[in-house]
Design an enzyme around this catalytic site. Structure first.
Site, PDB file in Angstrom:
ATOM      1  N   ASP A  45      88.457 -34.113  48.537  1.00 42.50           N
ATOM      2  CA  ASP A  45      89.210 -32.864  48.592  1.00 42.50           C
ATOM      3  C   ASP A  45      90.620 -33.032  48.031  1.00 42.50           C
ATOM      4  O   ASP A  45      91.167 -32.116  47.411  1.00 42.50           O
ATOM      5  CB  ASP A  45      89.272 -32.344  50.028  1.00 42.50           C
ATOM      6  CG  ASP A  45      87.960 -31.698  50.458  1.00 42.50           C
ATOM      7  OD1 ASP A  45      87.089 -31.493  49.594  1.00 42.50           O
ATOM      8  OD2 ASP A  45      87.804 -31.411  51.657  1.00 42.50           O
ATOM      9  N   GLY A  46      91.220 -34.190  48.251  1.00 45.49           N
ATOM     10  CA  GLY A  46      92.557 -34.442  47.721  1.00 45.49           C
ATOM     11  C   GLY A  46      92.590 -34.404  46.199  1.00 45.49           C
ATOM     12  O   GLY A  46      93.545 -33.912  45.598  1.00 45.49           O
ATOM     13  N   ASN A 122      95.076 -25.038  50.470  1.00 44.43           N
ATOM     14  CA  ASN A 122      94.779 -25.328  51.877  1.00 44.43           C
ATOM     15  C   ASN A 122      95.796 -24.712  52.826  1.00 44.43           C
ATOM     16  O   ASN A 122      95.461 -23.861  53.632  1.00 44.43           O
ATOM     17  CB  ASN A 122      94.727 -26.842  52.118  1.00 44.43           C
ATOM     18  CG  ASN A 122      93.334 -27.400  51.957  1.00 44.43           C
ATOM     19  OD1 ASN A 122      92.402 -26.686  51.621  1.00 44.43           O
ATOM     20  ND2 ASN A 122      93.191 -28.703  52.187  1.00 44.43           N
ATOM     21  N   ARG A 148     110.213 -21.737  68.678  1.00 49.15           N
ATOM     22  CA  ARG A 148     110.868 -23.036  68.846  1.00 49.15           C
ATOM     23  C   ARG A 148     109.777 -24.074  69.028  1.00 49.15           C
ATOM     24  O   ARG A 148     108.896 -23.913  69.885  1.00 49.15           O
ATOM     25  CB  ARG A 148     111.803 -23.042  70.056  1.00 49.15           C
ATOM     26  CG  ARG A 148     113.048 -22.169  69.901  1.00 49.15           C
ATOM     27  CD  ARG A 148     113.856 -22.135  71.194  1.00 49.15           C
ATOM     28  NE  ARG A 148     115.114 -21.418  71.040  1.00 49.15           N
ATOM     29  CZ  ARG A 148     115.237 -20.095  71.142  1.00 49.15           C
ATOM     30  NH1 ARG A 148     114.163 -19.346  71.378  1.00 49.15           N
ATOM     31  NH2 ARG A 148     116.423 -19.524  71.000  1.00 49.15           N
ATOM     32  N   ASP A 150     107.851 -27.903  66.994  1.00 46.90           N
ATOM     33  CA  ASP A 150     107.869 -28.917  65.944  1.00 46.90           C
ATOM     34  C   ASP A 150     107.733 -28.321  64.553  1.00 46.90           C
ATOM     35  O   ASP A 150     108.274 -28.852  63.585  1.00 46.90           O
ATOM     36  CB  ASP A 150     106.731 -29.924  66.169  1.00 46.90           C
ATOM     37  CG  ASP A 150     107.020 -30.880  67.319  1.00 46.90           C
ATOM     38  OD1 ASP A 150     108.125 -30.809  67.886  1.00 46.90           O
ATOM     39  OD2 ASP A 150     106.138 -31.694  67.650  1.00 46.90           O
TER      40      ASP A 150
END
Length: 267
Positions: A45-46, A122, A148, A150
């Site tokens: 996929d990469g 993606n 708020r 990550d």
């Protein structure tokens, strides 16, 4: 027909790339890296994500087909043992075109700087360079919440099985024209609140993030990680452009999901 091939770069993928190129040229097809009608991705996929970004300016003219040389991928229909069958199909058989939605990301800057536009196959993620991300989220121009945590992830339907799934997002069939917003470790207590659930937005809705305090962010566009400074807003929506896949045989999306996440490897 003109074709090009993108390889993962390892020995197996490169050997397959050269074999496919030779076979297709023997059938009279033309190798053309600048204006291919079909792009063959050899790897995973990469590798296909790399090919997508390489040819993102001609998505309406180019179709993609994937061969996976590692683990089964969502964008790869073929395995190395099927090379001869695929080559004959490309050379002799009209293919069905299957279109998947892509994600438009527009980043606008303070002080009237020129905006930047990206396409993602993606997902796109947003995080602070340091500390907690604090963003006002607007949906269709109306304030929805102050986040708020990550970070935030906005994915396409075909990308919903990737990072979005790891965040607890829903898996969306790529026939749906939609995007999904998923949270990364949101802060919820007596003072701060977020919806706490992934949001699925239709194609006529935009999702805009507006910084509350920080203005520098690490923003990913698929496999690319980019530092953007003096950010005023980040807008997401279903892009007008679609990726086109060349299908020579049926491989239903839910079969891909089952084979990737549920099927016994020994079966």
């Amino acid at each position: 027909m003109k074709f090009s091939i993108t390889s993962k770069g390892n020995a197996q993928s490169n050997a397959l790339m050269h074999k496919i190129r030779t076979y297709l040229q023997d059938f009279g097809l033309t190798y053309d890296e600048s204006q291919p009608d079909i792009v063959i991705s050899v790897g995973g996929d990469g590798t296909l994500l790399y090919a997508f970004h390489r040819y993102s300016s001609r998505l309406d003219k180019t179709a993609f087909v994937g061969i996976h040389t590692g683990h089964l991928g969502f964008y790869a229909d073929w395995v190395p043992d099927e090379i001869e069958k695929l080559v004959i199909a490309i050379a002799k058989t009209p293919y069905q075109v299957v279109e998947y939605p892509t994600l438009e990301v527009i980043i606008r800057y303070q002080h009237g700087g020129k905006e930047t536009r990206y396409l993602a196959l993606n997902e796109s993620t947003v995080k602070c360079v340091e500390g907690t991300l604090v963003m006002d989220i607007e949906i269709k121009g109306l304030h929805f919440e102050r986040f708020r945590g990550d970070g935030l992830c906005v994915s396409t339907p075909s990308g919903s099985t990737a990072y979005n799934k790891a965040l607890g997002g829903a898996i969306i069939h790529p026939s749906l024209q939609a995007i999904q917003l998923a949270e990364m470790a949101s802060i919820n207590n007596k003072v701060f609140r977020t919806i706490g659930s992934p949001l699925i937005l239709p194609s006529h809705h935009t999702c805009t993030l507006k910084p509350v305090r920080d203005q520098d962010f690490m923003i990913t566009i698929d496999h690319l990680t980019l530092l953007h400074k003096d950010v005023k807003s980040i807008q997401f929506r279903v892009a007008n452009e679609k990726i086109r896949f060349a299908r020579f045989r049926p491989l239903p999306f839910w079969t891909r999901v089952h084979d990737s996440f549920i099927a016994d490897k020994d079966q």
